[in-house]
Design a protein around this motif. Structure first.
Motif, PDB file in Angstrom:
ATOM      1  N   GLY A   6       0.784  -1.239   0.000  1.00 14.36           N
ATOM      2  CA  GLY A   6       0.000   0.000   0.000  1.00 14.36           C
ATOM      3  C   GLY A   6       0.813   1.284   0.000  1.00 14.36           C
ATOM      4  O   GLY A   6       0.247   2.375  -0.125  1.00 14.36           O
ATOM      5  N   ALA A   7       2.122   1.192   0.136  1.00 13.09           N
ATOM      6  CA  ALA A   7       2.941   2.417   0.160  1.00 13.09           C
ATOM      7  C   ALA A   7       2.823   3.145  -1.180  1.00 13.09           C
ATOM      8  O   ALA A   7       2.533   2.533  -2.208  1.00 13.09           O
ATOM      9  CB  ALA A   7       4.395   2.058   0.437  1.00 13.09           C
ATOM     10  N   VAL A   8       3.052   4.453  -1.154  1.00 15.39           N
ATOM     11  CA  VAL A   8       3.014   5.250  -2.387  1.00 15.39           C
ATOM     12  C   VAL A   8       4.446   5.644  -2.747  1.00 15.39           C
ATOM     13  O   VAL A   8       5.107   6.369  -1.996  1.00 15.39           O
ATOM     14  CB  VAL A   8       2.150   6.514  -2.202  1.00 15.39           C
ATOM     15  CG1 VAL A   8       2.258   7.414  -3.423  1.00 15.39           C
ATOM     16  CG2 VAL A   8       0.697   6.117  -1.948  1.00 15.39           C
ATOM     17  N   ALA A   9       4.904   5.125  -3.891  1.00 19.07           N
ATOM     18  CA  ALA A   9       6.272   5.411  -4.337  1.00 19.07           C
ATOM     19  C   ALA A   9       6.229   6.214  -5.630  1.00 19.07           C
ATOM     20  O   ALA A   9       5.321   6.062  -6.443  1.00 19.07           O
ATOM     21  CB  ALA A   9       7.030   4.107  -4.566  1.00 19.07           C
ATOM     22  N   TRP A  10       7.236   7.043  -5.816  1.00 23.63           N
ATOM     23  CA  TRP A  10       7.382   7.827  -7.056  1.00 23.63           C
ATOM     24  C   TRP A  10       8.782   7.545  -7.580  1.00 23.63           C
ATOM     25  O   TRP A  10       9.775   7.823  -6.890  1.00 23.63           O
ATOM     26  CB  TRP A  10       7.196   9.311  -6.748  1.00 23.63           C
ATOM     27  CG  TRP A  10       7.309  10.230  -7.926  1.00 23.63           C
ATOM     28  CD1 TRP A  10       7.307   9.892  -9.251  1.00 23.63           C
ATOM     29  CD2 TRP A  10       7.431  11.661  -7.875  1.00 23.63           C
ATOM     30  NE1 TRP A  10       7.413  11.019 -10.021  1.00 23.63           N
ATOM     31  CE2 TRP A  10       7.478  12.112  -9.206  1.00 23.63           C
ATOM     32  CE3 TRP A  10       7.490  12.593  -6.839  1.00 23.63           C
ATOM     33  CZ2 TRP A  10       7.612  13.470  -9.537  1.00 23.63           C
ATOM     34  CZ3 TRP A  10       7.614  13.942  -7.158  1.00 23.63           C
ATOM     35  CH2 TRP A  10       7.664  14.375  -8.483  1.00 23.63           C
ATOM     36  N   VAL A  11       8.850   6.974  -8.766  1.00 25.73           N
ATOM     37  CA  VAL A  11      10.147   6.665  -9.378  1.00 25.73           C
ATOM     38  C   VAL A  11      10.335   7.564 -10.589  1.00 25.73           C
ATOM     39  O   VAL A  11       9.535   7.532 -11.533  1.00 25.73           O
ATOM     40  CB  VAL A  11      10.226   5.187  -9.820  1.00 25.73           C
ATOM     41  CG1 VAL A  11      11.595   4.893 -10.436  1.00 25.73           C
ATOM     42  CG2 VAL A  11       9.969   4.258  -8.642  1.00 25.73           C
ATOM     43  N   LEU A  58       0.762   4.396 -11.818  1.00 27.92           N
ATOM     44  CA  LEU A  58       0.190   5.586 -12.461  1.00 27.92           C
ATOM     45  C   LEU A  58       1.219   6.094 -13.449  1.00 27.92           C
ATOM     46  O   LEU A  58       2.407   6.169 -13.111  1.00 27.92           O
ATOM     47  CB  LEU A  58       0.046   6.698 -11.428  1.00 27.92           C
ATOM     48  CG  LEU A  58      -1.205   6.918 -10.625  1.00 27.92           C
ATOM     49  CD1 LEU A  58      -0.982   8.163  -9.758  1.00 27.92           C
ATOM     50  CD2 LEU A  58      -2.400   7.105 -11.532  1.00 27.92           C
ATOM     51  N   ILE A  59       0.778   6.458 -14.645  1.00 30.19           N
ATOM     52  CA  ILE A  59       1.709   7.026 -15.618  1.00 30.19           C
ATOM     53  C   ILE A  59       1.604   8.550 -15.571  1.00 30.19           C
ATOM     54  O   ILE A  59       0.539   9.111 -15.835  1.00 30.19           O
ATOM     55  CB  ILE A  59       1.368   6.521 -17.038  1.00 30.19           C
ATOM     56  CG1 ILE A  59       1.649   5.030 -17.124  1.00 30.19           C
ATOM     57  CG2 ILE A  59       2.139   7.286 -18.082  1.00 30.19           C
ATOM     58  CD1 ILE A  59       1.387   4.454 -18.498  1.00 30.19           C
ATOM     59  N   LEU A  60       2.690   9.195 -15.225  1.00 29.16           N
ATOM     60  CA  LEU A  60       2.682  10.659 -15.126  1.00 29.16           C
ATOM     61  C   LEU A  60       3.913  11.222 -15.841  1.00 29.16           C
ATOM     62  O   LEU A  60       4.933  11.504 -15.202  1.00 29.16           O
ATOM     63  CB  LEU A  60       2.672  11.087 -13.658  1.00 29.16           C
ATOM     64  CG  LEU A  60       1.433  10.662 -12.861  1.00 29.16           C
ATOM     65  CD1 LEU A  60       1.628  10.872 -11.380  1.00 29.16           C
ATOM     66  CD2 LEU A  60       0.202  11.423 -13.344  1.00 29.16           C
ATOM     67  N   ALA A  74       3.600  15.817  -8.262  1.00 25.99           N
ATOM     68  CA  ALA A  74       3.495  15.421  -6.846  1.00 25.99           C
ATOM     69  C   ALA A  74       2.052  15.567  -6.368  1.00 25.99           C
ATOM     70  O   ALA A  74       1.534  14.710  -5.631  1.00 25.99           O
ATOM     71  CB  ALA A  74       4.440  16.264  -5.994  1.00 25.99           C
ATOM     72  N   LEU A  75       1.382  16.616  -6.826  1.00 21.12           N
ATOM     73  CA  LEU A  75      -0.019  16.843  -6.430  1.00 21.12           C
ATOM     74  C   LEU A  75      -0.937  15.791  -7.057  1.00 21.12           C
ATOM     75  O   LEU A  75      -1.872  15.306  -6.397  1.00 21.12           O
ATOM     76  CB  LEU A  75      -0.430  18.253  -6.877  1.00 21.12           C
ATOM     77  CG  LEU A  75      -1.723  18.792  -6.289  1.00 21.12           C
ATOM     78  CD1 LEU A  75      -1.637  18.868  -4.767  1.00 21.12           C
ATOM     79  CD2 LEU A  75      -2.007  20.201  -6.854  1.00 21.12           C
ATOM     80  N   GLU A  76      -0.644  15.423  -8.295  1.00 20.27           N
ATOM     81  CA  GLU A  76      -1.467  14.398  -8.959  1.00 20.27           C
ATOM     82  C   GLU A  76      -1.360  13.053  -8.220  1.00 20.27           C
ATOM     83  O   GLU A  76      -2.348  12.335  -8.074  1.00 20.27           O
ATOM     84  CB  GLU A  76      -1.042  14.241 -10.427  1.00 20.27           C
ATOM     85  CG  GLU A  76      -1.585  15.361 -11.303  1.00 20.27           C
ATOM     86  CD  GLU A  76      -1.010  15.363 -12.725  1.00 20.27           C
ATOM     87  OE1 GLU A  76      -1.626  15.982 -13.592  1.00 20.27           O
ATOM     88  OE2 GLU A  76       0.057  14.757 -12.957  1.00 20.27           O
ATOM     89  N   ILE A  77      -0.175  12.735  -7.757  1.00 21.32           N
ATOM     90  CA  ILE A  77      -0.001  11.473  -7.016  1.00 21.32           C
ATOM     91  C   ILE A  77      -0.804  11.538  -5.715  1.00 21.32           C
ATOM     92  O   ILE A  77      -1.531  10.609  -5.356  1.00 21.32           O
ATOM     93  CB  ILE A  77       1.500  11.216  -6.719  1.00 21.32           C
ATOM     94  CG1 ILE A  77       2.301  11.099  -8.023  1.00 21.32           C
ATOM     95  CG2 ILE A  77       1.669   9.951  -5.871  1.00 21.32           C
ATOM     96  CD1 ILE A  77       3.813  11.132  -7.834  1.00 21.32           C
ATOM     97  N   LYS A  78      -0.684  12.689  -5.051  1.00 19.51           N
ATOM     98  CA  LYS A  78      -1.391  12.867  -3.769  1.00 19.51           C
ATOM     99  C   LYS A  78      -2.899  12.767  -3.973  1.00 19.51           C
ATOM    100  O   LYS A  78      -3.606  12.118  -3.190  1.00 19.51           O
ATOM    101  CB  LYS A  78      -1.008  14.248  -3.211  1.00 19.51           C
ATOM    102  CG  LYS A  78      -1.553  14.576  -1.858  1.00 19.51           C
ATOM    103  CD  LYS A  78      -0.927  15.898  -1.412  1.00 19.51           C
ATOM    104  CE  LYS A  78      -1.573  16.435  -0.160  1.00 19.51           C
ATOM    105  NZ  LYS A  78      -0.875  17.613   0.350  1.00 19.51           N
ATOM    106  N   ASN A  79      -3.406  13.377  -5.048  1.00 18.67           N
ATOM    107  CA  ASN A  79      -4.854  13.346  -5.289  1.00 18.67           C
ATOM    108  C   ASN A  79      -5.329  11.949  -5.678  1.00 18.67           C
ATOM    109  O   ASN A  79      -6.420  11.529  -5.330  1.00 18.67           O
ATOM    110  CB  ASN A  79      -5.236  14.353  -6.384  1.00 18.67           C
ATOM    111  CG  ASN A  79      -5.091  15.777  -5.889  1.00 18.67           C
ATOM    112  OD1 ASN A  79      -5.086  16.016  -4.681  1.00 18.67           O
ATOM    113  ND2 ASN A  79      -4.954  16.729  -6.806  1.00 18.67           N
ATOM    114  N   ALA A  80      -4.497  11.233  -6.416  1.00 17.69           N
ATOM    115  CA  ALA A  80      -4.903   9.898  -6.878  1.00 17.69           C
ATOM    116  C   ALA A  80      -4.828   8.878  -5.737  1.00 17.69           C
ATOM    117  O   ALA A  80      -5.701   8.019  -5.607  1.00 17.69           O
ATOM    118  CB  ALA A  80      -4.005   9.455  -8.024  1.00 17.69           C
TER     119      ALA A  80
END
Ligand code: NAP
Length: 237
Positions: A6-11, A58-60, A74-80
């Motif tokens: 469940g963690a949220v990672a951004w690569v 998520l593709i960003l 960063a905001l899109e990840i937070k909102n999603a």
């Protein structure tokens, strides 16, 4: 249960090479993974691989040297999903040349892609990590951030800068429960080498580096891996 369930990672730089492999490893460990690079088509391939392992991504597409684009992402990840808990600053580029032959635009692009990008992404996620009192940031430096290599003046300058940035960041945020790790890989078989005359069969694979990055993220608190240097056994790469 997976270690990062469940963690949220951004690569960043997740479209190919080390970043794509890290995204896959983190997804395998249970993390949801936001995938960023400038090329959207490459991100779709990685997303399919993550789906094959029943992972979420998520593709960003985003140029991580562009402040507005980074903050929007960063905001899109937070909102999603939720605020970023694991940030892997992996995006980077290299142009190999003697200093006297290095073009100004190549110097600028390496400083932007390799250093400014990490600064911008960290700054975008830190307020939420500080509020949460936890977080993991991994900066993919390089052995070229520790020792000089011929034909790597601009690349080494950018990676030494990233190492310095990482060390100061760690000092500043450890009191907020945020772990900051420098990973310094040696030669890894990816597209970054272009047609450089280096023996690819002696290099590490992107997956091997990615497994190390995932292990860093999975380390149980209070452990903080401050730095890891990994290189092929031969020793000169
Ligand atoms: N391969 C090695 O031997 C080695 C060794 C030590 C450290 N490293 C470091 O590992 C990291 C990954 O390199 P790699 O070997 O996997 O290279 P790669 O295969 O060329 O991948 C680089 C990734 O970064 C992305 N990227 C570059 N600039 C970007 C920007 N401004 N915004 C968003 N994405 C950007 C690229 O996508 P787009 O071009 O589509 O944006 C690509 O997805 C780099 O920081 C590199 O310096 C590599």
């Amino acid at each position: 249960m997976h270690k990062l369930e469940g963690a949220v990672a951004w690569v960043t730089g997740a479209g190919r090479g080390i970043g794509a492999a890290v995204a896959l490893e983190l997804a395998r460990a249970g993390s949801r993974v936001a995938l960023t690079s400038r090329s959207a088509d490459q991100l779709q391939t990685v997303q399919r691989q993550i789906q094959d392992h029943s992972g979420q991504s998520l593709i960003l597409p985003c140029d991580v040297s562009d402040r507005a684009a980074v903050e929007k992402t960063a905001l899109e990840i937070k909102n999603a999903w939720a605020p970023v808990q694991i940030l892997i600053n992996n995006a980077g580029s290299a142009v190999f040349a003697k200093i006297i032959q290095t073009r100004e635009e190549d110097w600028d692009s390496m400083m932007q892609n390799n250093v400014k990008s990490a600064f911008l992404c960290c700054r975008a996620v830190l307020p939420d990590m500080i509020a949460a009192g936890s977080g993991q940031i991994v900066n993919i430096v390089s052995i070229a951030g520790r020792q000089p290599y011929y034909n790597c003046g601009a690349y080494c300058a950018s990676k030494y800068a990233l190492q310095g940035f990482t060390d100061v960041l760690r000092m500043e945020v450890r009191k907020h429960g945020i772990r900051v790790t420098a990973v310094l890989p040696g030669a890894t078989d990816t597209a970054i080498w272009g047609d450089a005359h280096v023996e690819r069969s002696r290099m590490m694979s992107a997956q091997q580096v990615a497994q190390t990055v995932a292990a860093v993220c999975c380390a149980q608190p209070p452990v903080m891996v401050e730095e890891i240097l990994i290189r092929p056994q031969g020793g000169d790469l």
